[in-house]
Design a protein around this motif. Structure first.
Motif, PDB file in Angstrom:
ATOM      1  N   PRO A 245     -10.229  -2.978  -5.167  1.00 31.55           N
ATOM      2  CA  PRO A 245      -9.444  -2.117  -4.277  1.00 31.55           C
ATOM      3  C   PRO A 245      -8.993  -0.847  -5.004  1.00 31.55           C
ATOM      4  O   PRO A 245      -9.038  -0.751  -6.227  1.00 31.55           O
ATOM      5  N   SER A 246      -8.544   0.117  -4.218  1.00 30.69           N
ATOM      6  CA  SER A 246      -7.951   1.328  -4.783  1.00 30.69           C
ATOM      7  C   SER A 246      -6.446   1.162  -4.836  1.00 30.69           C
ATOM      8  O   SER A 246      -5.872   0.223  -4.267  1.00 30.69           O
ATOM      9  N   LEU A 247      -5.793   2.072  -5.526  1.00 27.79           N
ATOM     10  CA  LEU A 247      -4.331   2.046  -5.580  1.00 27.79           C
ATOM     11  C   LEU A 247      -3.747   2.190  -4.180  1.00 27.79           C
ATOM     12  O   LEU A 247      -2.689   1.619  -3.872  1.00 27.79           O
ATOM     13  N   ILE A 248      -4.429   2.903  -3.317  1.00 24.70           N
ATOM     14  CA  ILE A 248      -3.955   3.113  -1.947  1.00 24.70           C
ATOM     15  C   ILE A 248      -3.941   1.788  -1.193  1.00 24.70           C
ATOM     16  O   ILE A 248      -2.921   1.395  -0.599  1.00 24.70           O
ATOM     17  N   THR A 249      -5.071   1.097  -1.204  1.00 24.33           N
ATOM     18  CA  THR A 249      -5.156  -0.141  -0.433  1.00 24.33           C
ATOM     19  C   THR A 249      -4.276  -1.242  -1.021  1.00 24.33           C
ATOM     20  O   THR A 249      -3.668  -2.016  -0.275  1.00 24.33           O
ATOM     21  N   GLU A 250      -4.184  -1.305  -2.374  1.00 23.26           N
ATOM     22  CA  GLU A 250      -3.337  -2.323  -2.985  1.00 23.26           C
ATOM     23  C   GLU A 250      -1.873  -2.090  -2.669  1.00 23.26           C
ATOM     24  O   GLU A 250      -1.115  -3.040  -2.430  1.00 23.26           O
ATOM     25  N   SER A 251      -1.450  -0.832  -2.651  1.00 21.62           N
ATOM     26  CA  SER A 251      -0.044  -0.537  -2.321  1.00 21.62           C
ATOM     27  C   SER A 251       0.274  -0.996  -0.917  1.00 21.62           C
ATOM     28  O   SER A 251       1.338  -1.592  -0.657  1.00 21.62           O
ATOM     29  N   LEU A 252      -0.655  -0.731   0.029  1.00 18.90           N
ATOM     30  CA  LEU A 252      -0.418  -1.124   1.412  1.00 18.90           C
ATOM     31  C   LEU A 252      -0.472  -2.640   1.565  1.00 18.90           C
ATOM     32  O   LEU A 252       0.319  -3.229   2.319  1.00 18.90           O
ATOM     33  N   ARG A 253      -1.358  -3.308   0.843  1.00 17.79           N
ATOM     34  CA  ARG A 253      -1.453  -4.766   0.927  1.00 17.79           C
ATOM     35  C   ARG A 253      -0.191  -5.433   0.398  1.00 17.79           C
ATOM     36  O   ARG A 253       0.375  -6.333   1.048  1.00 17.79           O
ATOM     37  N   ILE A 254       0.260  -4.993  -0.785  1.00 23.81           N
ATOM     38  CA  ILE A 254       1.440  -5.614  -1.394  1.00 23.81           C
ATOM     39  C   ILE A 254       2.670  -5.371  -0.548  1.00 23.81           C
ATOM     40  O   ILE A 254       3.531  -6.263  -0.387  1.00 23.81           O
ATOM     41  N   ALA A 255       2.787  -4.162   0.039  1.00 23.14           N
ATOM     42  CA  ALA A 255       3.958  -3.861   0.864  1.00 23.14           C
ATOM     43  C   ALA A 255       4.025  -4.772   2.080  1.00 23.14           C
ATOM     44  O   ALA A 255       5.114  -5.083   2.580  1.00 23.14           O
ATOM     45  N   GLN A 256       2.875  -5.259   2.561  1.00 27.99           N
ATOM     46  CA  GLN A 256       2.857  -6.137   3.729  1.00 27.99           C
ATOM     47  C   GLN A 256       2.851  -7.613   3.350  1.00 27.99           C
ATOM     48  O   GLN A 256       2.959  -8.474   4.233  1.00 27.99           O
ATOM     49  N   GLY A 257       2.657  -7.895   2.055  1.00 30.03           N
ATOM     50  CA  GLY A 257       2.581  -9.292   1.645  1.00 30.03           C
ATOM     51  C   GLY A 257       1.266  -9.938   2.016  1.00 30.03           C
ATOM     52  O   GLY A 257       1.193 -11.175   2.114  1.00 30.03           O
TER      53      GLY A 257
END
Length: 752
Positions: A245-257
């Motif tokens: 993943p990119s930093l963009i997608t990982e940030s969005l994934r982690i923020a949603q759990g």
């Protein structure tokens, strides 16, 4: 009779052959133009399919123009915030890199302020060299001495472990190992690892930090090979066998759990169609790319890192940070993380990550649909054919206007797709292709036209002065060769007493004399735009208003006649005729000029092998008879009234109705006395009044009044224009010309 019929049939056959030749040449020209346009269109299609760098660059510039015309509006309700390690932060907390215990405190403070996820746009590849207690050789996983104080990396790892932190990894040609993937990937189709953009190599994260992080994503911003800005970023990467993943997608994934990405793959041709990240379905390109739709830079996105370490400021910032995804990056120029956007702004790389997240959350996407490539090729073909056909049948300017109109439709269509559908349609190549087709077709047309001009120059050069020929070339579209009926003003000139003069000259002297004389007269005809039809011994036939139309053709011919008279006088004064002295002493060179205006047929006259551009018709015959009437009238410039009526500003005198050979009725004539300045002079006005009285007396057959007014006119003519004396002397014998009702016209015509 049979011989005449055979000649007529032969002439008709030659005419039909000429028409077929012209038709064949026109057909060949149109077919050649069509092949050039089709070849250009085919070449452009091949160029678009090959898609070299120049075409890609033009396409990206076109997409930039669309964004610059309508940038994405910034929304402050999107839960994204950037903590900026700016110049003020570096001044307050020291130069970069900061000790990682400082970063640990930064993470704790952000989580305490309510951040749902913290992402670092930095690489943590090596241990912190500023630790008081050095980590063990395993990178900080624990040492043999339990009394050893924790290293900065361990402190940072503990802070990461207490929250939701995403760390970044980068690519490197010197591959040191790929980082672990913290999320799972599911596919709706075949494994897309071979389709997604490849990592050039991995730079692994320090293991103690990698183990503690909730997510790991690539910090690389994929440039689209344009070299001058970032327009596309990768949401997912591949090493050929596994996805990252990119930093963009990982940030969005982690923020949603969320724990898993769902990659939607095209079941027929492969390639990524979209990426499911928790509650968000993000459309992508087939290689996992994502088009950035930029806003202008906004200071509201940023919080200085220095403010996070200020307790008072942090308390005030809690409403801005609570519930937000926080991205940590730098805008300091010395840290070299500045990039150019499609809008032309230079921003930190972290802002591009933030803007991508804003697009995903707000659902504002830019896409390249499956049909866009076909639509662009279709627009290219239609534009090229439109421009090409209008160039062939309508000319370069009509093609340019039509092409610009069609281009405007294409641009408006691309604008509508961008604004209303979020679809990027390339308008640059259809526009560029249309211009290329216009240029090639116009260049080919002008090459052919130049050849036609050379042929026209060759055809006209024998009977048109170079100045008139230049005008014909500049206005060749107005020239119609062949035969056309139009109003012409025709002139005939003749040298008086030429036969006695020629008897006194040798052939060489006679030729030199004629060349000097006819050259001077021809120049005056050319200066007024006349066309020399032919030289007939010592005579010249010329006409005006063909092949180019001249609204003042009658006036031009009259002015040419006056100028010819002045040229003769000037050459006589300086002895410029080249006559031998014994001839020049007792020889006065004079000319007679006849001018008439009327309908005639003008065009190429002759055979297919030999022809002349000439005028034929009654108007030509009358002009020739008018020149012959100069001797009878006793004046050198005789003009038919049909010509004088079209030049009312010149000085004319009524010469009556002159019987001409071949005409059933006398033809009204005038004599040309002078130009507009002469007519406006007081001397001519006074003379004209007395002349009118003379004509009235002549018509009234009042001999006493006639003698009186004739004497007055002769006296005035001696000072005004001595040439009028001969004309006045002949008037008493020409009473019938001014009163045709009292003359037997049939006898007069027969006498002529």
């Amino acid at each position: 009779m049979l011989s005449r019929l055979a000649r007529r049939r032969a002439a008709d056959a030659r005419g039909e052959t000429q028409r077929r030749q012209v038709s064949g040449r026109n057909l060949l020209y149109f077919l050649s133009m069509l092949m050039v346009c089709l070849g250009t269109t085919g070449g452009l299609i091949g160029l678009r399919i090959a898609d070299p760098f120049v075409v890609q660059q033009a396409r990206q510039i076109a997409f930039d123009l669309l964004q610059r015309a309508s940038p994405r509006a910034y929304r402050d309700d999107v839960p994204i915030k950037i903590v900026d390690i700016d110049e003020r932060s570096l001044s307050s907390l020291g130069q970069w890199p900061w000790p990682r215990d400082v970063l640990a405190e930064l993470v704790d403070r952000l989580h305490a302020a309510g951040a749902v996820a913290v992402s670092f746009d930095f690489l943590f590849v090596e241990p912190d060299r500023m630790s008081l207690g050095r980590a063990a050789a395993d990178g900080g996983a624990g040492g043999a001495d339990p009394a050893r104080p924790p290293s900065n990396d361990e402190l940072f790892a503990d802070a990461i472990r207490r929250g939701n932190v995403v760390l970044g990894f980068g690519t490197s040609f010197a591959r040191t190992g790929m980082p672990p993937v913290k999320a799972g990937f599911a596919f709706t189709g075949k494994d897309p690892s071979s389709d997604v953009t490849r990592l050039r190599g991995g730079a692994s994260i320090l293991p103690v930090l990698a183990d503690a992080a909730a997510g790991i994503g690539s910090v690389n911003l994929r440039s689209d090979d344009s070299g001058d800005g970032v327009r596309v970023v990768q949401l997912v990467w591949s090493d050929g066998t596994k996805l990252f993943p990119s930093l963009i997608t990982e940030s969005l994934r982690i923020a949603q759990g969320a724990s898993t990405y769902v990659v939607n793959v095209d079941p027929e041709i492969g390639g990524v169609q979209s990426l499911r990240i928790g509650a968000f379905d993000v459309p992508t390109g087939p290689r996992g790319e994502f088009f950035l739709y930029y806003t202008k830079p906004h200071a509201e996105r940023y919080v200085s890192a220095a403010d996070i370490f200020d307790n008072e400021r942090l308390t005030a910032l809690v409403p801005e940070l609570s519930g937000k995804m926080v991205l940590i990056g730098t805008s300091a120029a010395g840290l070299f993380d500045l990039h150019r956007t499609a809008l032309g702004d230079v921003v930190p790389g972290i802002e591009m990550h933030a803007q991508a997240l804003e697009q995903i959350i707000s659902g504002q996407f830019l896409l390249r649909k499956d049909w866009t490539g076909s639509a662009e090729l279709f627009a290219l073909v239609i534009t090229c054919l439109t421009v090409g056909l209008t160039t062939i049948f309508g000319g370069a300017w009509i093609a340019l206007i039509g092409g610009m109109s069609f281009s405007a439709i294409i641009v408006l269509g691309a604008w509508y797709s961008f604004r209303e559908l979020g679809v990027l349609v390339d308008f640059s190549f259809p526009l560029g292709g249309g211009m290329a087709t216009w240029f090639v077709a116009t260049a080919f047309r002008y090459l052919v036209t130049d050849r036609e001009k050379r042929g026209m120059r060759h055809a006209f050069s024998h009977y048109v002065h170079p100045t008139v020929l230049k005008q014909i070339e500049q206005n060749h579209s107005e020239v119609r060769l062949g035969g056309e009926n139009c109003e012409l003003t025709v002139m005939f000139t003749d040298v008086r007493n030429f036969t006695p003069l020629s008897e006194r000259l040798s052939p060489e002297e006679l030729v030199a004399f004629l060349n000097n004389l006819l050259g001077a007269l021809s120049d005056e005809i050319a200066q007024t735009g006349g066309v020399i039809d032919k030289f007939i011994g010592d005579s010249i036939m010329a006409f005006w208003n063909a092949p180019l139309r001249q609204s003042d053709h009658a006036r031009r011919a009259c002015l040419a006649a006056l100028a010819m008279r002045e040229a003769i006088d000037a050459m006589t004064a300086r002895g410029g005729f080249g006559l031998p002295d014994h001839v020049a002493r007792d020889t006065a060179i004079e000319i007679g000029v006849g001018v008439n205006t009327g309908p005639a047929c003008v065009g190429n006259v002759g055979s297919a092998e030999r022809f002349n551009y000439s005028a034929i018709g009654d108007a030509v015959n009358v002009a020739a008879r008018a020149e012959s009437a100069c001797k009878e009238l006793g004046f050198d410039l005789v003009v038919c009234k049909s010509t004088a009526d079209l030049a009312p500003d010149l000085a004319f005198l009524d010469a009556g109705g002159v019987p001409l050979k071949g005409k059933s009725a006398p033809v009204p004539m005038v004599i040309l006395v002078g130009d507009a300045a002469t007519k406006a002079s007081a001397e001519f006005a006074a003379f004209a009044r007395h002349y009118d009285d003379l004509i009235r007396a002549l018509r009234a057959r009042d001999s006493a009044a006639l003698a009186h007014h004739l004497a007055q006119c002769r006296q005035m003519a001696s000072a005004f224009d001595p040439r009028l004396a001969g004309f006045l002397d002949r008037l008493p014998a020409r009473r019938a010309d001014f009163d045709p009702e009292h003359a037997d016209q049939s006898d007069l015509v027969a006498a002529k």
